[in-house]
Scaffold this motif. Structure first.
Motif, PDB file in Angstrom:
ATOM      1  N   SER A 117      13.663  -1.040   1.096  1.00 26.71           N
ATOM      2  CA  SER A 117      12.314  -0.492   1.241  1.00 26.71           C
ATOM      3  C   SER A 117      11.378  -1.665   1.514  1.00 26.71           C
ATOM      4  CB  SER A 117      11.889   0.215  -0.047  1.00 26.71           C
ATOM      5  OG  SER A 117      11.719  -0.735  -1.096  1.00 26.71           O
ATOM      6  N   GLU A 118      10.157  -1.383   1.918  1.00 30.31           N
ATOM      7  CA  GLU A 118       9.206  -2.463   2.197  1.00 30.31           C
ATOM      8  C   GLU A 118       8.952  -3.298   0.943  1.00 30.31           C
ATOM      9  OE1 GLU A 118       6.803  -5.050   4.186  1.00 30.31           O
ATOM     10  OE2 GLU A 118       8.152  -3.510   4.993  1.00 30.31           O
ATOM     11  N   GLU A 119       8.829  -2.636  -0.201  1.00 34.07           N
ATOM     12  CA  GLU A 119       8.596  -3.361  -1.452  1.00 34.07           C
ATOM     13  C   GLU A 119       9.784  -4.248  -1.797  1.00 34.07           C
ATOM     14  OE1 GLU A 119       7.627  -2.518  -6.202  1.00 34.07           O
ATOM     15  OE2 GLU A 119       7.868  -0.845  -4.799  1.00 34.07           O
ATOM     16  N   GLU A 120      10.982  -3.714  -1.637  1.00 29.40           N
ATOM     17  CA  GLU A 120      12.183  -4.503  -1.920  1.00 29.40           C
ATOM     18  C   GLU A 120      12.268  -5.708  -0.987  1.00 29.40           C
ATOM     19  OE1 GLU A 120      15.267  -1.029  -3.493  1.00 29.40           O
ATOM     20  OE2 GLU A 120      15.063  -1.442  -1.351  1.00 29.40           O
ATOM     21  N   TYR A 121      11.946  -5.478   0.269  1.00 31.06           N
ATOM     22  CA  TYR A 121      12.068  -6.567   1.239  1.00 31.06           C
ATOM     23  C   TYR A 121      11.069  -7.686   0.950  1.00 31.06           C
ATOM     24  CZ  TYR A 121      12.623  -9.063   5.628  1.00 31.06           C
ATOM     25  OH  TYR A 121      12.859 -10.041   6.571  1.00 31.06           O
TER      26      TYR A 121
END
Length: 206
Positions: free
Chosen positions: A182-186
């Protein structure tokens, strides 16, 4: 996810030149002129290094035939073989020659190429990854190692070329994970790996 991994493997492996030579050991022909060996020394030196090259090739073949290779264990085994080789080479050389040999070997045998186990664990833990995503991290890192190692004969001895290959494969590695996360994970991943950089052809730079 499976399609993503397949795409990544194809991308990074195709980026390396298609014609690779089998590489069983360091290029000793480049070392021998620096050692100024006598004919007798050279004959014995060749016998020892060729024998250990064969042993290393057999170890790699056995590991690959057995399925997934434990690269950390294989790296430790290779270093052990180089130490045994050095013990046999040492009696052939004088102190000055052996010092040259030791320094050359240290700069021409592989160090760690991919992420360390500690960094991988930090990525998985801090991002609280699912088992599927954790497996992708492992697979993408392995693909990076395979691609960079596979291109070895194209960059050996050329630091700029090695850095170029490393950078390209690292960008592919990150791009694959950007698609998986996800964007947050990335963004968390980028923060964790912000200090990852090229450390020389064999992964030993400071």
């Amino acid at each position: 996810m499976r399609q993503l991994l397949l795409l990544f493997f194809v991308t990074v492996l195709a980026a390396a030149c298609s014609e690779q030579q089998k590489h069983n050991g360091p290029p000793y022909e480049n070392l021998k002129p620096e050692l100024s060996l006598t004919s007798k020394q050279e004959k014995q030196f060749d016998e020892i290094t060729l024998r250990y090259n064969k042993i290393r090739a057999e170890e790699f073949a056995a590991a690959r035939a057995g399925g997934k290779m434990n690269r950390e264990a294989m790296l430790a085994k290779m270093r052990n073989l180089f130490e045994k080789q050095a013990a046999e080479v040492k009696p052939l050389l004088n102190d000055e020659q052996f010092a040259v040999y030791t320094e050359w070997i240290e700069h021409n045998i592989p160090g760690r190429i991919g992420w360390s186990p500690e960094l991988i664990e930090k990525i998985k833990t801090n991002l609280n990854l699912t088992d599927d995503k954790a497996a992708i991290v492992d697979a993408v890192n392995e693909a990076f190692i395979e691609a960079y190692s596979g291109a070895h004969d194209n960059y050996h001895g050329n630091a700029e070329a090695a850095k170029s290959y490393w950078t390209e494969f690292n960008n592919n590695r990150n791009a694959a994970l950007k698609e998986a996360f996800s964007e947050e994970e990335y963004q968390k991943f980028l923060e964790i790996t912000k200090d990852v950089r090229f450390k020389g052809e064999h992964g030993k730079g400071k």
